[in-house]
Scaffold this motif. Structure first.
Motif, mmCIF file in Angstrom:
data_model
loop_
_atom_site.group_PDB
_atom_site.id
_atom_site.type_symbol
_atom_site.label_atom_id
_atom_site.label_comp_id
_atom_site.label_asym_id
_atom_site.label_seq_id
_atom_site.Cartn_x
_atom_site.Cartn_y
_atom_site.Cartn_z
ATOM 1 N N LEU A 150 0.870 -1.258 -0.063
ATOM 2 C CA LEU A 150 0.186 -0.015 -0.155
ATOM 3 C C LEU A 150 0.738 1.293 -0.104
ATOM 4 C CD1 LEU A 150 -3.029 -0.782 2.538
ATOM 5 C CD2 LEU A 150 -2.612 -1.293 -0.022
ATOM 6 N N LEU A 151 1.854 1.189 0.664
ATOM 7 C CA LEU A 151 2.709 2.491 0.843
ATOM 8 C C LEU A 151 3.302 2.558 -0.695
ATOM 9 C CD1 LEU A 151 5.049 2.086 3.861
ATOM 10 C CD2 LEU A 151 3.587 4.180 3.234
ATOM 11 N N SER A 152 3.767 1.571 -1.303
ATOM 12 C CA SER A 152 4.384 1.788 -2.538
ATOM 13 C C SER A 152 3.316 2.300 -3.706
ATOM 14 C CB SER A 152 4.949 0.195 -3.311
ATOM 15 O OG SER A 152 5.342 0.383 -4.578
ATOM 16 N N ALA A 153 2.126 2.002 -3.388
ATOM 17 C CA ALA A 153 0.949 2.441 -4.242
ATOM 18 C C ALA A 153 0.626 3.830 -3.966
ATOM 19 C CB ALA A 153 -0.305 1.656 -4.172
ATOM 20 N N VAL B 253 -4.805 3.799 -7.258
ATOM 21 C CA VAL B 253 -4.355 4.082 -6.018
ATOM 22 C C VAL B 253 -5.591 4.284 -5.186
ATOM 23 C CG1 VAL B 253 -3.032 5.924 -5.003
ATOM 24 C CG2 VAL B 253 -2.304 5.255 -6.989
ATOM 25 N N PHE B 254 -6.680 5.032 -5.705
ATOM 26 C CA PHE B 254 -7.725 5.225 -4.670
ATOM 27 C C PHE B 254 -8.453 4.020 -4.104
ATOM 28 C CE2 PHE B 254 -12.299 5.566 -4.157
ATOM 29 C CZ PHE B 254 -12.554 6.610 -3.176
ATOM 30 N N LEU B 255 -8.520 2.994 -4.995
ATOM 31 C CA LEU B 255 -9.052 1.883 -4.614
ATOM 32 C C LEU B 255 -8.198 1.088 -3.513
ATOM 33 C CD1 LEU B 255 -10.410 0.309 -7.929
ATOM 34 C CD2 LEU B 255 -11.930 1.174 -6.012
ATOM 35 N N ILE B 256 -6.810 1.088 -3.592
ATOM 36 C CA ILE B 256 -6.277 0.520 -2.641
ATOM 37 C C ILE B 256 -6.221 1.189 -1.364
ATOM 38 C CG2 ILE B 256 -3.660 0.196 -2.112
ATOM 39 C CD1 ILE B 256 -3.116 -0.117 -4.969
ATOM 40 N N LEU B 257 -6.359 2.492 -1.327
ATOM 41 C CA LEU B 257 -6.581 3.402 -0.002
ATOM 42 C C LEU B 257 -7.792 3.206 0.460
ATOM 43 C CD1 LEU B 257 -4.788 6.850 -0.944
ATOM 44 C CD2 LEU B 257 -3.882 5.053 0.350
#
Length: 299
Positions: A254-257, A293-297
């Motif tokens: 998640l940090l990477s994304a 990125v939004f979906l991951i967050l």
């Protein structure tokens, strides 16, 4: 808190990419890279000297650089070797390709980190995270089609392969960072200082064969304000990133994304500054990457 630190890191990385593009345009890559890393090293050097002469004061500031055993130095040297190779490839590619092509390919780095996080650290993604990562990869493929309109055929351009290799090495280093910070319990400033130190040594060895001995290359080098700016911005971004990794709950994938949100600065502002082509068309895959990125967050 670690997600906010990741976003701060992304802001400084986006500014770092803009300065890097300015630094390498029409310039020799190796001295630019050495200048940026040396600038970052000089930024941290006072903290090391302060830690030697007044350790209690530096501890109170939160910038104490620890004395570490030889084994840990060896692990940091490995990271320096990985990132030196990644940067050499990335800087060469950035010199020959538009920033609006290079940055989105680099944005695929979270996919490699994602796979490593699953198999190495047993991080478990959910459905939204899977969708997010595949959106990022699909958007990068769309960028390749836009790149052809600028005369960049992805399957025939060696600089495309260079930036892909640089991205893979960078992702490997990201996975390794979690091991260094959490397993070896290195604090961010200690890791940054010795990482810069060993990277400078590696670059000096390479340049003794490829640059110092060639007067015509030395004369072609142009010093620019953006060279030290790259080093300072990179070290600032890395500090926030490593601080985020210190949180045992932080997920490296998640940090990477989250760090890929730097692409907004690189594509939108960078496209305007460097007057690159097809900026509007590149907003479509940019939206895909940001949605990923939004979906991951959100997940």
């Amino acid at each position: 808190m670690w997600m906010y630190l990741g976003l701060l890191s992304a802001v400084f990385l986006g500014l770092h990419n803009l300065c890097k593009k300015h630094a390498v345009q029409g310039n020799e890559v190796f001295p630019v890279l050495l200048g940026t890393i040396t600038s970052g090293f000089l930024l941290i050097l006072p903290f090391y000297l302060g830690s030697q002469y007044d350790p209690e004061y530096m501890k109170s500031l939160g910038f104490y650089i620890e004395d570490i055993p030889l084994k840990k130095h060896g692990f940091i040297f490995i990271k320096s070797g990985i990132m030196a190779a990644s940067w050499v490839l990335a800087y060469q590619a950035l010199k020959h390709l538009p920033i609006t092509i290079v940055t989105p390919i680099r944005s695929a780095g979270p996919f490699f980190t994602f796979i490593g996080a699953i198999f190495i650290y047993q991080e478990r993604p959910n459905l939204l995270q899977w969708i997010g990562f595949f959106l990022i990869i699909g958007s990068v493929i769309l960028y390749s089609k836009i790149g052809k309109k600028e005369g960049i055929v992805f399957t025939r351009n060696k600089w495309i392969f260079a930036i892909i290799a640089a991205t893979f090495l960078g992702a490997s280093s990201g996975l390794y960072d979690k091991f260094l910070i959490q397993n070896l319990t290195l604090n961010p400033q200690t890791l940054q200082f010795w990482f810069c130190f060993y990277t400078v040594l590696i670059l000096l060895i390479i340049m003794s064969f490829t640059w110092f001995s060639k007067p015509e290359k030395r004369k072609a080098f142009k010093w620019r304000w953006s060279i030290p700016a790259v080093g300072v911005l990179l070290q600032t971004a890395d500090y926030f990133y490593f601080k985020a990794l210190q949180d045992p709950e932080a997920l490296i994938m998640l940090l990477s994304a989250i760090k890929r949100s730097q692409i907004i600065i690189a594509v939108v502002i960078g496209g305007l500054i460097f007057k690159e082509q097809n900026k509007r068309k590149k907003l479509v895959p940019l939206a895909g990457i940001m949605l990923g990125v939004f979906l991951i967050l959100y997940s």
